[in-house]
Write a protein that holds these residues in place. Structure first.
Motif, PDB file in Angstrom:
ATOM      1  N   VAL A   4      12.039  -7.983   4.475  1.00  0.00           N
ATOM      2  CA  VAL A   4      10.754  -8.424   3.928  1.00  0.00           C
ATOM      3  C   VAL A   4      10.873  -9.414   2.769  1.00  0.00           C
ATOM      4  O   VAL A   4       9.871  -9.701   2.110  1.00  0.00           O
ATOM      5  CB  VAL A   4       9.864  -7.224   3.510  1.00  0.00           C
ATOM      6  N   GLY A   5      12.056  -9.973   2.527  1.00  0.00           N
ATOM      7  CA  GLY A   5      12.111 -11.051   1.550  1.00  0.00           C
ATOM      8  C   GLY A   5      13.293 -10.979   0.597  1.00  0.00           C
ATOM      9  O   GLY A   5      13.961  -9.951   0.464  1.00  0.00           O
ATOM     10  N   ALA A   6      13.517 -12.114  -0.087  1.00  0.00           N
ATOM     11  CA  ALA A   6      14.672 -12.233  -0.978  1.00  0.00           C
ATOM     12  C   ALA A   6      14.480 -11.458  -2.279  1.00  0.00           C
ATOM     13  O   ALA A   6      15.457 -11.103  -2.947  1.00  0.00           O
ATOM     14  CB  ALA A   6      14.923 -13.712  -1.281  1.00  0.00           C
ATOM     15  N   ASP A   7      13.236 -11.229  -2.676  1.00  0.00           N
ATOM     16  CA  ASP A   7      12.984 -10.456  -3.901  1.00  0.00           C
ATOM     17  C   ASP A   7      13.449  -9.019  -3.668  1.00  0.00           C
ATOM     18  O   ASP A   7      12.907  -8.324  -2.798  1.00  0.00           O
ATOM     19  CB  ASP A   7      11.477 -10.484  -4.201  1.00  0.00           C
ATOM     20  N   PRO A   8      14.441  -8.549  -4.439  1.00  0.00           N
ATOM     21  CA  PRO A   8      14.965  -7.199  -4.169  1.00  0.00           C
ATOM     22  C   PRO A   8      13.937  -6.096  -4.359  1.00  0.00           C
ATOM     23  O   PRO A   8      14.125  -4.971  -3.874  1.00  0.00           O
ATOM     24  CB  PRO A   8      16.133  -7.045  -5.159  1.00  0.00           C
ATOM     25  N   GLY A   9      12.817  -6.400  -5.051  1.00  0.00           N
ATOM     26  CA  GLY A   9      11.784  -5.379  -5.244  1.00  0.00           C
ATOM     27  C   GLY A   9      10.848  -5.218  -4.055  1.00  0.00           C
ATOM     28  O   GLY A   9      10.068  -4.268  -3.994  1.00  0.00           O
ATOM     29  N   PHE A  10      10.913  -6.149  -3.096  1.00  0.00           N
ATOM     30  CA  PHE A  10       9.908  -6.145  -2.020  1.00  0.00           C
ATOM     31  C   PHE A  10      10.037  -4.963  -1.048  1.00  0.00           C
ATOM     32  O   PHE A  10       9.026  -4.511  -0.500  1.00  0.00           O
ATOM     33  CB  PHE A  10       9.944  -7.462  -1.246  1.00  0.00           C
ATOM     34  N   ALA A  11      11.259  -4.501  -0.809  1.00  0.00           N
ATOM     35  CA  ALA A  11      11.404  -3.344   0.098  1.00  0.00           C
ATOM     36  C   ALA A  11      10.703  -2.141  -0.514  1.00  0.00           C
ATOM     37  O   ALA A  11       9.919  -1.454   0.152  1.00  0.00           O
ATOM     38  CB  ALA A  11      12.881  -3.046   0.354  1.00  0.00           C
ATOM     39  N   ALA A  12      10.972  -1.886  -1.804  1.00  0.00           N
ATOM     40  CA  ALA A  12      10.332  -0.752  -2.486  1.00  0.00           C
ATOM     41  C   ALA A  12       8.818  -0.940  -2.527  1.00  0.00           C
ATOM     42  O   ALA A  12       8.057   0.012  -2.332  1.00  0.00           O
ATOM     43  CB  ALA A  12      10.887  -0.615  -3.899  1.00  0.00           C
ATOM     44  N   LEU A  13       8.386  -2.180  -2.745  1.00  0.00           N
ATOM     45  CA  LEU A  13       6.938  -2.439  -2.816  1.00  0.00           C
ATOM     46  C   LEU A  13       6.269  -2.158  -1.466  1.00  0.00           C
ATOM     47  O   LEU A  13       5.210  -1.517  -1.408  1.00  0.00           O
ATOM     48  CB  LEU A  13       6.697  -3.879  -3.257  1.00  0.00           C
ATOM     49  N   HIS A  14       6.879  -2.625  -0.382  1.00  0.00           N
ATOM     50  CA  HIS A  14       6.322  -2.347   0.951  1.00  0.00           C
ATOM     51  C   HIS A  14       6.323  -0.846   1.232  1.00  0.00           C
ATOM     52  O   HIS A  14       5.352  -0.300   1.773  1.00  0.00           O
ATOM     53  CB  HIS A  14       7.113  -3.078   2.035  1.00  0.00           C
ATOM     54  N   ASP A  15       7.419  -0.197   0.879  1.00  0.00           N
ATOM     55  CA  ASP A  15       7.559   1.249   1.089  1.00  0.00           C
ATOM     56  C   ASP A  15       6.433   1.987   0.362  1.00  0.00           C
ATOM     57  O   ASP A  15       5.675   2.769   0.967  1.00  0.00           O
ATOM     58  CB  ASP A  15       8.942   1.653   0.531  1.00  0.00           C
ATOM     59  N   VAL A  16       6.282   1.711  -0.936  1.00  0.00           N
ATOM     60  CA  VAL A  16       5.276   2.432  -1.733  1.00  0.00           C
ATOM     61  C   VAL A  16       3.860   2.063  -1.276  1.00  0.00           C
ATOM     62  O   VAL A  16       2.966   2.919  -1.260  1.00  0.00           O
ATOM     63  CB  VAL A  16       5.485   2.161  -3.241  1.00  0.00           C
ATOM     64  N   ALA A  17       3.650   0.811  -0.878  1.00  0.00           N
ATOM     65  CA  ALA A  17       2.314   0.403  -0.421  1.00  0.00           C
ATOM     66  C   ALA A  17       1.918   1.192   0.834  1.00  0.00           C
ATOM     67  O   ALA A  17       0.799   1.714   0.938  1.00  0.00           O
ATOM     68  CB  ALA A  17       2.273  -1.095  -0.148  1.00  0.00           C
ATOM     69  N   LEU A  18       2.842   1.293   1.791  1.00  0.00           N
ATOM     70  CA  LEU A  18       2.515   2.025   3.026  1.00  0.00           C
ATOM     71  C   LEU A  18       2.298   3.513   2.742  1.00  0.00           C
ATOM     72  O   LEU A  18       1.366   4.134   3.279  1.00  0.00           O
ATOM     73  CB  LEU A  18       3.617   1.842   4.069  1.00  0.00           C
ATOM     74  N   LEU A  19       3.159   4.059   1.880  1.00  0.00           N
ATOM     75  CA  LEU A  19       3.011   5.491   1.580  1.00  0.00           C
ATOM     76  C   LEU A  19       1.738   5.748   0.776  1.00  0.00           C
ATOM     77  O   LEU A  19       1.107   6.803   0.923  1.00  0.00           O
ATOM     78  CB  LEU A  19       4.237   6.004   0.826  1.00  0.00           C
ATOM     79  N   SER A  20       1.337   4.800  -0.062  1.00  0.00           N
ATOM     80  CA  SER A  20       0.092   4.961  -0.819  1.00  0.00           C
ATOM     81  C   SER A  20      -1.088   5.022   0.146  1.00  0.00           C
ATOM     82  O   SER A  20      -2.000   5.845  -0.019  1.00  0.00           O
ATOM     83  CB  SER A  20      -0.101   3.800  -1.802  1.00  0.00           C
ATOM     84  N   ALA A  21      -1.096   4.137   1.145  1.00  0.00           N
ATOM     85  CA  ALA A  21      -2.163   4.167   2.153  1.00  0.00           C
ATOM     86  C   ALA A  21      -2.152   5.506   2.888  1.00  0.00           C
ATOM     87  O   ALA A  21      -3.199   6.088   3.193  1.00  0.00           O
ATOM     88  CB  ALA A  21      -1.997   3.014   3.131  1.00  0.00           C
ATOM     89  N   MET A  22      -0.951   5.993   3.139  1.00  0.00           N
ATOM     90  CA  MET A  22      -0.826   7.298   3.821  1.00  0.00           C
ATOM     91  C   MET A  22      -1.470   8.403   2.989  1.00  0.00           C
ATOM     92  O   MET A  22      -2.177   9.270   3.528  1.00  0.00           O
ATOM     93  CB  MET A  22       0.659   7.595   4.052  1.00  0.00           C
ATOM     94  N   TYR A  23      -1.258   8.373   1.662  1.00  0.00           N
ATOM     95  CA  TYR A  23      -1.856   9.424   0.825  1.00  0.00           C
ATOM     96  C   TYR A  23      -3.377   9.316   0.820  1.00  0.00           C
ATOM     97  O   TYR A  23      -4.074  10.327   0.747  1.00  0.00           O
ATOM     98  CB  TYR A  23      -1.275   9.392  -0.597  1.00  0.00           C
ATOM     99  N   GLY A  24      -3.900   8.091   0.888  1.00  0.00           N
ATOM    100  CA  GLY A  24      -5.346   7.937   1.004  1.00  0.00           C
ATOM    101  C   GLY A  24      -5.850   8.600   2.278  1.00  0.00           C
ATOM    102  O   GLY A  24      -6.890   9.276   2.291  1.00  0.00           O
ATOM    103  N   MET A  25      -5.083   8.412   3.363  1.00  0.00           N
ATOM    104  CA  MET A  25      -5.468   9.040   4.633  1.00  0.00           C
ATOM    105  C   MET A  25      -5.388  10.566   4.524  1.00  0.00           C
ATOM    106  O   MET A  25      -6.291  11.285   4.974  1.00  0.00           O
ATOM    107  CB  MET A  25      -4.552   8.543   5.756  1.00  0.00           C
ATOM    108  N   PHE A  26      -4.318  11.056   3.898  1.00  0.00           N
ATOM    109  CA  PHE A  26      -4.189  12.511   3.721  1.00  0.00           C
ATOM    110  C   PHE A  26      -5.368  13.049   2.904  1.00  0.00           C
ATOM    111  O   PHE A  26      -5.882  14.137   3.174  1.00  0.00           O
ATOM    112  CB  PHE A  26      -2.887  12.865   2.994  1.00  0.00           C
ATOM    113  N   ALA A  27      -5.778  12.287   1.880  1.00  0.00           N
ATOM    114  CA  ALA A  27      -6.895  12.731   1.031  1.00  0.00           C
ATOM    115  C   ALA A  27      -8.173  12.829   1.860  1.00  0.00           C
ATOM    116  O   ALA A  27      -8.912  13.816   1.766  1.00  0.00           O
ATOM    117  CB  ALA A  27      -7.076  11.756  -0.134  1.00  0.00           C
TER     118      ALA A  27
END
Ligand code: NDP
Length: 299
Positions: free
Chosen positions: A167-190
């Motif tokens: 997902v990109g050269a910025d080393p933070g982007f993998a974590a950002l994509h990971d947390v973004a998807l999991l955040s959406a998941m928690y919204g769904m769980f809520a």
């Protein structure tokens, strides 16, 4: 095993893996099953020795595991455990692939930390649970970010346990994509928790209700494509079928129903408050719920 035209069996890439929790152990088993020579280390040695019967070599320290191979994969609890485990390791010339869950800021700092120690660095965010590892049809994958060259060099071996998505050269982007998807998941769980709470005290079988809920969430999920197109174009009314004003007008129904069912509205009210704020602070009544995103982003 494939054979080259010259008749030689190509060697499988050797891997060092640090961290044999439930995820690390699943990764280890996938590489061992695929015939990759694997050196493992775990802070609690018993978890490592359990893998010797499957062909793993056990290093007696993290530094020794790092020294054993040029490709070093980390799957530890958190970023602090990475720093602790690698404190005494010589990282010069190593290819570090860090699958430990971290924040984007931690990943960026860890990439710089690795660079200062002479290592190349790729960060990963695992979108799978251990039973999905080594099971291609389960659809698990890892987001990778950082050096594209490093990703391409090791993609084949990294793709053995689960799929790979760069997902990109910025080393933070993998974590950002990971947390973004999991955040959406928690919204769904809520949302699902609120839905189950509404029916909880009625004569409704939750196992009969669950398929209705799953089908509805599945039907609604593609709305993210419309949200994305509206964000890209800056036109939040484009293609809107359920306008903001109509949705805000409907919120008392949800709150009264919760009240009537004896259910706390606390999972719904923050989102409803943002919808109302958008409407009163200049959002078009005809737009979608996309404007809520603008309220969340701090200037
Ligand atoms: P576990 O809790 O099962 O294992 C944690 C691992 O980290 C163990 O190997 C543990 O060693 C090690 N560890 C903890 N603290 C230290 C330390 N200070 N120094 C050295 N080693 C340490 O976690 P998982 O294997 O499940 O998860 C590993 C990573 O994978 C995490 O970042 C997690 O977020 C991520 N992940 C996990 C998923 C899952 O469903 N399990 C899903 C997606 C990502 P010891 O055995 O000695 O305690």
């Amino acid at each position: 095993m494939t054979t080259t035209p010259g008749g030689h069996t190509p060697e499988k890439t050797s891997v060092s893996l640090l961290g044999l929790g439930s995820m690390g152990t699943a990764l280890a088993r996938a590489w061992l099953a695929a015939g990759h020579p694997l050196t493992v280390w775990n802070r609690t040695p018993a978890r490592a020795t359990a893998l010797t019967a499957e062909g793993a070599r056990v290093a007696d320290s993290a530094a020794a595991a790092v020294a054993a191979n040029s490709l070093v994969v980390l799957c530890l609890l958190d970023d602090a455990s990475v720093a602790e485990a690698l404190a005494d390791a010589d990282l010069t010339g190593k290819d570090l692939v860090n699958l430990t869950t971290s924040t984007p800021a931690e990943a960026r700092a860890r990439a710089e930390w690795a660079r200062e120690r002479g290592a190349r660095y790729l960060d990963g965010g695992i979108m799978a649970v251990p039973p999905m590892v080594g099971v291609p049809e389960a659809g698990g994958y890892v987001f990778y970010s950082g050096s594209r060259a490093l990703f391409e060099r090791h993609q084949a071996v990294l793709a053995v346990p689960v799929g790979t998505t760069y997902v990109g050269a910025d080393p933070g982007f993998a974590a950002l994509h990971d947390v973004a998807l999991l955040s959406a998941m928690y919204g769904m769980f809520a949302g699902a928790a609120h839905a189950f709470a509404l029916i909880r005290q009625e004569d409704i079988d939750p196992t009969a209700f669950a398929p209705l809920l799953a089908d509805w969430l599945t039907a609604m999920a593609p709305s993210v494509h419309q949200t994305a197109a509206q964000l890209r174009d800056g036109d939040y009314t484009r293609g809107t079928v359920s306008p903001l004003a109509m949705q805000v007008a409907g919120t008392p129904t949800f709150l009264s129903t919760a009240e009537g069912q004896g259910v706390s509205p606390e999972l719904l009210t923050p989102y409803f408050a943002l919808m109302r704020r958008r409407l009163t602070e200049g959002g078009s009544p005809d737009e979608d719920l996309t404007g809520v995103i603008d309220l969340l982003v701090r200037p």
